[in-house]
Design a protein around this motif. Structure first.
Motif, PDB file in Angstrom:
ATOM      1  N   LEU A 228      -9.735   2.183  -2.246  1.00  0.00           N
ATOM      2  CA  LEU A 228      -9.375   1.656  -0.928  1.00  0.00           C
ATOM      3  C   LEU A 228      -8.857   0.235  -1.093  1.00  0.00           C
ATOM      4  N   ILE A 229      -7.732  -0.074  -0.450  1.00  0.00           N
ATOM      5  CA  ILE A 229      -7.111  -1.388  -0.603  1.00  0.00           C
ATOM      6  C   ILE A 229      -6.895  -2.009   0.772  1.00  0.00           C
ATOM      7  N   GLU A 230      -7.333  -3.236   0.932  1.00  0.00           N
ATOM      8  CA  GLU A 230      -7.108  -3.980   2.171  1.00  0.00           C
ATOM      9  C   GLU A 230      -6.214  -5.184   1.869  1.00  0.00           C
ATOM     10  N   ALA A 231      -5.107  -5.323   2.618  1.00  0.00           N
ATOM     11  CA  ALA A 231      -4.145  -6.398   2.384  1.00  0.00           C
ATOM     12  C   ALA A 231      -4.431  -7.599   3.294  1.00  0.00           C
ATOM     13  N   LYS A 232      -4.302  -8.781   2.725  1.00  0.00           N
ATOM     14  CA  LYS A 232      -4.373 -10.027   3.485  1.00  0.00           C
ATOM     15  C   LYS A 232      -3.223 -10.916   3.025  1.00  0.00           C
ATOM     16  N   GLY A 244     -11.204  -9.734   4.282  1.00  0.00           N
ATOM     17  CA  GLY A 244     -10.604  -8.509   3.751  1.00  0.00           C
ATOM     18  C   GLY A 244     -11.572  -7.752   2.868  1.00  0.00           C
ATOM     19  N   MET A 245     -12.355  -8.482   2.075  1.00  0.00           N
ATOM     20  CA  MET A 245     -13.367  -7.862   1.237  1.00  0.00           C
ATOM     21  C   MET A 245     -14.396  -7.143   2.107  1.00  0.00           C
ATOM     22  N   VAL A 265      -8.740  -5.987  -2.759  1.00  0.00           N
ATOM     23  CA  VAL A 265      -7.925  -6.714  -1.793  1.00  0.00           C
ATOM     24  C   VAL A 265      -6.561  -6.981  -2.435  1.00  0.00           C
ATOM     25  N   LEU A 266      -5.524  -6.850  -1.616  1.00  0.00           N
ATOM     26  CA  LEU A 266      -4.141  -7.090  -2.033  1.00  0.00           C
ATOM     27  C   LEU A 266      -3.668  -8.358  -1.338  1.00  0.00           C
ATOM     28  N   ILE A 267      -3.289  -9.363  -2.112  1.00  0.00           N
ATOM     29  CA  ILE A 267      -2.873 -10.650  -1.554  1.00  0.00           C
ATOM     30  C   ILE A 267      -1.580 -11.105  -2.229  1.00  0.00           C
TER      31      ILE A 267
END
Length: 300
Positions: A228-232, A244-245, A265-267
């Motif tokens: 699972l990836i969450e972008a900020k 985001g974490m 997390v994708l930044i």
């Protein structure tokens, strides 16, 4: 909508409905020209003539697209002058900026870059109109527009919602104090979508959002890797990355996902050492661009 340079239009088509709107906008501008109208006044009049509601985002976009296309053509053909005070008038001859040839657009782009990016002592982004004003009327507004779109966009500068900034300086626009809360939120969503699309393109295979039964949605779910990836969008904002974490941790608890589902997390850039340590403590992966590729620091 980007208005193509006249020589490019054999490869571009506005479409019948847009042609009609552009023709109406052209007529309104010409009818109003003796009043030296402002941009805002013309937008209102074009909206009334087209019977479109400016309070509707989609309808306002149609009005502004038609106005921009009409204004650019009229200015390029020497029928209209867009003045430094934001009004439109008929040409006066002496004192009007000279037309620029297609081959000279690069010189205009170089002049734009010499304004300084980021803008010393001011916000880090500019609109095309702001560049036109800072150049002091040396060039027509339409020539500044086409020079920036042809020679600077996606090369030296990037544009988000009409604001131009250094190509890789994503936080620049977010630091603009003129943004409303709503505009900032919309901008963050747009920049996050752009970052996600670039990452997926680099990855070279299809991964999509993950929608959960409670209506929540993770930015990306790589089922092949159980990730699972969450972008900020701001790698300099420690609290935003921690948020985001937390989102990724929450999503992992939904819909009875396997206990070994990984999160990351994708930044848009490498964060501080403190954030890297935080992510490491909680076994959260980190993904960020590195030149034309991406670095993946994932947990096993």
């Amino acid at each position: 909508m980007a208005v193509p340079y006249p020589s490019d239009r054999q490869r571009s088509s506005y479409g019948a409905e847009r042609d009609v709107r552009n023709a109406v906008a052209t007529k309104v501008i010409l009818e109003s020209l003796d009043e030296t109208p402002s941009w805002e006044l013309l937008v209102d009049r074009i909206a009334q003539r087209l019977r479109l509601d400016l309070s509707s985002a989609s309808q306002r976009s149609k009005v502004q697209d038609a106005f921009l296309a009409a204004e650019m053509d009229l200015e390029w053909s020497g029928t209209v002058v867009y003045a430094l005070d934001g009004t439109f008038r008929r040409p006066q001859g002496q004192g009007d900026p000279a037309a620029v040839t297609e081959g000279e657009l690069r010189d205009v782009a170089d002049a734009v870059l010499r304004l300084g990016w980021p803008n010393p002592g001011h916000k880090k982004s500019r609109t095309i109109y702001e560049c036109f004003v800072e150049l002091g009327g040396r060039y027509r507004h339409c020539d500044v527009y086409w020079a920036m779109h042809r020679h600077l966009k996606d090369f030296k500068l990037r544009v988000v919602r009409a604001h131009w900034m250094l190509q890789d300086d994503l936080p620049a626009m977010l630091a603009n104090p003129d943004l409303t809360i709503e505009e900032r939120q919309e901008l963050e969503r747009e920049l996050e979508r752009d970052l996600v699309q670039k990452y997926v393109a680099w990855l070279g295979r299809r991964i999509t959002k993950r929608r959960f039964t409670n209506g929540r949605e993770a930015d990306l779910f790589d089922s092949t890797r159980g990730l699972l990836i969450e972008a900020k969008i701001d790698h300099r904002d420690d609290v935003l990355i921690a948020h985001g974490m937390g989102q990724a941790m929450y999503y992992r608890s939904l819909d009875a996902l396997p206990i070994d589902t990984k999160i990351a997390v994708l930044i848009p850039g490498r964060p501080s050492d403190e954030v890297v340590r935080l992510l490491d403590i909680y076994d959260v992966g980190l993904i960020h661009p590195d030149g034309d590729s991406f670095v993946e620091m994932l947990r096993s």
